[in-house]
Design a protein around this motif. Structure first.
Motif, PDB file in Angstrom:
ATOM      1  N   GLY A  33       0.813  -1.209   0.000  1.00 14.45           N
ATOM      2  CA  GLY A  33       0.000   0.000   0.000  1.00 14.45           C
ATOM      3  C   GLY A  33       0.845   1.257   0.000  1.00 14.45           C
ATOM      4  N   VAL A  34       1.933   1.237   0.757  1.00 16.65           N
ATOM      5  CA  VAL A  34       2.851   2.370   0.785  1.00 16.65           C
ATOM      6  C   VAL A  34       3.497   2.545  -0.578  1.00 16.65           C
ATOM      7  N   GLN A  35       3.936   1.445  -1.163  1.00 15.77           N
ATOM      8  CA  GLN A  35       4.571   1.513  -2.475  1.00 15.77           C
ATOM      9  C   GLN A  35       3.613   2.080  -3.528  1.00 15.77           C
ATOM     10  N   GLU A  36       2.379   1.636  -3.489  1.00 16.51           N
ATOM     11  CA  GLU A  36       1.390   2.122  -4.452  1.00 16.51           C
ATOM     12  C   GLU A  36       1.162   3.613  -4.294  1.00 16.51           C
ATOM     13  N   GLU A  47      12.483  12.102  -0.640  1.00 14.83           N
ATOM     14  CA  GLU A  47      13.043  11.367   0.496  1.00 14.83           C
ATOM     15  C   GLU A  47      12.817  12.107   1.804  1.00 14.83           C
ATOM     16  N   GLN A  48      12.966  13.428   1.779  1.00 11.19           N
ATOM     17  CA  GLN A  48      12.791  14.212   2.999  1.00 11.19           C
ATOM     18  C   GLN A  48      11.361  14.098   3.522  1.00 11.19           C
ATOM     19  N   MET A  49      10.397  14.159   2.605  1.00  3.81           N
ATOM     20  CA  MET A  49       8.993  14.034   3.000  1.00  3.81           C
ATOM     21  C   MET A  49       8.721  12.659   3.596  1.00  3.81           C
ATOM     22  N   VAL A  50       9.313  11.627   3.011  1.00  2.00           N
ATOM     23  CA  VAL A  50       9.132  10.271   3.518  1.00  2.00           C
ATOM     24  C   VAL A  50       9.700  10.148   4.924  1.00  2.00           C
ATOM     25  N   LYS A  56       3.636   8.109  10.199  1.00  7.14           N
ATOM     26  CA  LYS A  56       2.341   7.883   9.562  1.00  7.14           C
ATOM     27  C   LYS A  56       2.395   6.661   8.642  1.00  7.14           C
ATOM     28  N   LEU A  57       3.514   6.512   7.948  1.00  7.03           N
ATOM     29  CA  LEU A  57       3.656   5.363   7.064  1.00  7.03           C
ATOM     30  C   LEU A  57       3.692   4.062   7.857  1.00  7.03           C
ATOM     31  N   TYR A  58       4.309   4.119   9.037  1.00  8.72           N
ATOM     32  CA  TYR A  58       4.339   2.934   9.905  1.00  8.72           C
ATOM     33  C   TYR A  58       2.924   2.596  10.384  1.00  8.72           C
ATOM     34  N   GLU A  59       2.202   3.630  10.807  1.00  8.10           N
ATOM     35  CA  GLU A  59       0.818   3.420  11.269  1.00  8.10           C
ATOM     36  C   GLU A  59      -0.020   2.794  10.169  1.00  8.10           C
ATOM     37  N   TYR A  60       0.171   3.267   8.952  1.00  5.56           N
ATOM     38  CA  TYR A  60      -0.571   2.736   7.807  1.00  5.56           C
ATOM     39  C   TYR A  60      -0.182   1.290   7.520  1.00  5.56           C
ATOM     40  N   SER A  61       1.129   1.026   7.508  1.00 10.33           N
ATOM     41  CA  SER A  61       1.614  -0.291   7.078  1.00 10.33           C
ATOM     42  C   SER A  61       1.259  -1.409   8.054  1.00 10.33           C
ATOM     43  N   THR A  62       1.050  -1.056   9.325  1.00 10.17           N
ATOM     44  CA  THR A  62       0.753  -2.085  10.325  1.00 10.17           C
ATOM     45  C   THR A  62      -0.740  -2.254  10.585  1.00 10.17           C
ATOM     46  N   ASP A  92       2.791  19.389   2.494  1.00  9.20           N
ATOM     47  CA  ASP A  92       4.099  18.791   2.204  1.00  9.20           C
ATOM     48  C   ASP A  92       4.465  17.658   3.156  1.00  9.20           C
ATOM     49  N   LEU A  93       3.443  17.012   3.701  1.00  7.39           N
ATOM     50  CA  LEU A  93       3.659  15.844   4.557  1.00  7.39           C
ATOM     51  C   LEU A  93       2.704  14.734   4.139  1.00  7.39           C
ATOM     52  N   ILE A  94       3.119  13.516   4.412  1.00  4.13           N
ATOM     53  CA  ILE A  94       2.223  12.384   4.207  1.00  4.13           C
ATOM     54  C   ILE A  94       1.427  12.192   5.489  1.00  4.13           C
TER      55      ILE A  94
END
Length: 316
Positions: A33-36, A47-50, A56-62, A92-94
């Motif tokens: 899902g993150v990759q998509e 990269e900086q935004m990531v 947030k990406l961790y919360e999403y991925s788990t 400018d944030l995910i």
């Protein structure tokens, strides 16, 4: 789901912090899902935004997505029960927005459907009936098939035109052969189409109406029934009635529905002719052919009679 803070503490306290941190980042970035999401937003994500949005990406991925980690709504594993995270870009944030999960949507749809049917004194099995549960092999003749076809024609007409047919059905036949079950199934089919149906067990309703004179809810209850989008009157003609309940209660309800061309369904042990004779005599033995005929005219204007045959299933 383990909070990111706890996961990072575990990583920081490890001897090989940098390696473990990289592993965690790789695990997060490897989530499909993150990759998509990153692929879809490759023109704005860097990269900086990531790095700044890794929490947030961790919360999403788990989290559970599409209820893949939950057996049902009551066992939802996400932070918000019945909601799953969706990645979005803000300032400018995910970031994460929570949307309703499939189980939540199904639950809400079932609750909405249930609210489309209101019953008065009807048994649970009738109110849970479905057309596909009706046994079409139970009788030697084709009456059951004819009745089911008639209900399907009513539904098909609504599906094709978006308008309810002006007439319902008057299903009559012996006691216990499934007349109420068929109309309960119809009520559920209508509910799935967003049509509100009131299902009333007539003998108990008339007893309640008599009591309503004392608590001053008489007009409210009559209005509730007579204005129903679709009305099902179950076991019509099952008991002797007074001239008042015949003329002022049932007559008022049927007059309104005839005038407004609202479809009405009936189940009864009596044919049209038998019902007219039944309505001619009151509990006190008074005879009034004219008023009985007037009720019958209203019934025939809002319904079409159809006979259902079969054996009494309640004795099996």
């Amino acid at each position: 789901m383990e909070p990111l803070g706890d996961a990072l503490k575990r990583v920081v306290n490890a001897p090989n912090f940098a390696a473990r941190y990289d592993d965690l980042r790789i695990e997060i970035m490897g989530n499909p899902g993150v990759q998509e999401f990153l692929s879809e937003h490759s023109t704005v994500v860097n990269e900086q935004m990531v790095d700044r949005s890794l929490g947030k990406l961790y919360e999403y991925s788990t989290a559970s997505h599409g209820c893949d980690k939950c057996s049902d709504l009551s066992n939802c594993t996400n932070i918000m029960n019945g909601f799953e995270p969706k990645l979005v870009i803000k300032r400018d944030l995910i970031e994460i927005e929570y949307i309703k999960c499939p189980s939540k949507l199904v639950d809400e749809n079932q609750r909405k459907t249930a609210r489309m049917i209101e019953s008065m004194h009807m048994p649970k099995d009738v109110m849970e009936a479905r057309l596909h549960d009706i046994d079409l092999t139970a009788t030697s003749d084709e009456s059951r098939i004819s009745v089911v076809e008639a209900t399907n024609e009513f539904l098909q007409s609504f599906d094709e035109t978006g308008e309810l047919p002006k007439r319902g059905l008057y299903i009559y036949g012996p006691f216990g052969i499934g007349k109420s079950f068929i109309l309960g199934a119809l009520a559920n089919e209508l509910a799935n189409r967003g049509v509100k149906t009131i299902v009333v067990y007539v003998p108990e309703f008339l007893r309640e109406i008599k009591q309503s004179i004392q608590d001053q809810t008489l007009n409210e209850k009559i209005d509730f029934v007579k204005k129903a989008q679709v009305l099902i009157l179950d076991d019509f003609g099952a008991e002797a009635m007074s001239a008042w309940t015949r003329d002022e209660v049932l007559g008022t309800i049927l007059q309104h529905r005839m005038a407004e061309q609202l479809p009405t369904f009936f189940t009864s042990n009596l044919s049209y002719d038998e019902l007219e004779n039944h309505l001619t005599y009151t509990q006190r033995g008074d005879k009034d052919v004219v008023k009985a005929r007037r009720i019958m005219e209203r019934i025939q204007m809002v319904s079409t009679d159809i006979k259902l045959s079969g054996e009494n299933r309640r004795n099996k």
